[in-house]
Scaffold this active site. Sequence first.
Site, PDB file in Angstrom:
ATOM      1  N   GLU A  99       8.349  60.654  22.528  1.00  0.00           N
ATOM      2  CA  GLU A  99       7.303  60.234  23.123  1.00  0.00           C
ATOM      3  C   GLU A  99       6.076  60.962  23.029  1.00  0.00           C
ATOM      4  OE1 GLU A  99       8.186  59.712  27.366  1.00  0.00           O
ATOM      5  OE2 GLU A  99       9.499  57.803  26.986  1.00  0.00           O
TER       6      GLU A  99
ATOM      7  N   ARG B 231       3.783  50.903  33.817  1.00  0.00           N
ATOM      8  CA  ARG B 231       5.236  50.528  34.576  1.00  0.00           C
ATOM      9  C   ARG B 231       5.060  49.420  35.379  1.00  0.00           C
ATOM     10  NH1 ARG B 231       8.994  53.569  32.144  1.00  0.00           N
ATOM     11  NH2 ARG B 231       8.637  55.762  32.122  1.00  0.00           N
TER      12      ARG B 231
END
Length: 209
Positions: free
Chosen positions: A107, A74
Amino acid sequence: MTAENTVKVEDAEESWKVVASAERFAGRIITVRTDTVEMPGGVTADRDYVVHPGSVAVLALDDEDRVLLIRQYRHPARRLLWELPAGIRDVPGEPLVECAARELAEEAAYRARTWHTLVDLRTSPGMSDERIRVFLARDVEPIPDEENTYVRHHEETDMPAVWIPLGAAVDKVLSGMIHNSPAVAGILAAYAASADGFKGLRPADAPEA
């Protein structure tokens, strides 16, 4: 101090008068706006916030009461974070549970037969209108390679997945080892909901308040 039994503890819809609004930034997913809001007493104040399409997340729980976690880079946090499979509500009109099932498949390459609404949250309501619905997915199974045609890009190309016991996940949350907000909320909510065998959970298509 107001006694709890004299006030209804439930978030309620409310919208104060906006006397002016301006878009400051428009990106691929989000925009940033400044609203001039009328406050109590007749004064006004500017409030900057992010307009977000919303997200979903999936706490997948297997027959051994293990939670599926994935690790993703992230950039704003400059961290590799352990998270639940999750994604943006980017298909107009798509039911949220179908969006969640798609994210679980893309995912993590898993699918589930049993779905419930686990918890709803606002990530940071002082600066964003983003809302996240976290689903509980059970009766999970891997998607065979020949059926999995999704191609991962960018951060998703290196995204390991692990199954860990729900109790161990709770310990990692409380010890500060997991920080992603839907992961924290989902893990703690699943642990609490497991006390009655998840009988108190809302259906997967429960309306968002």
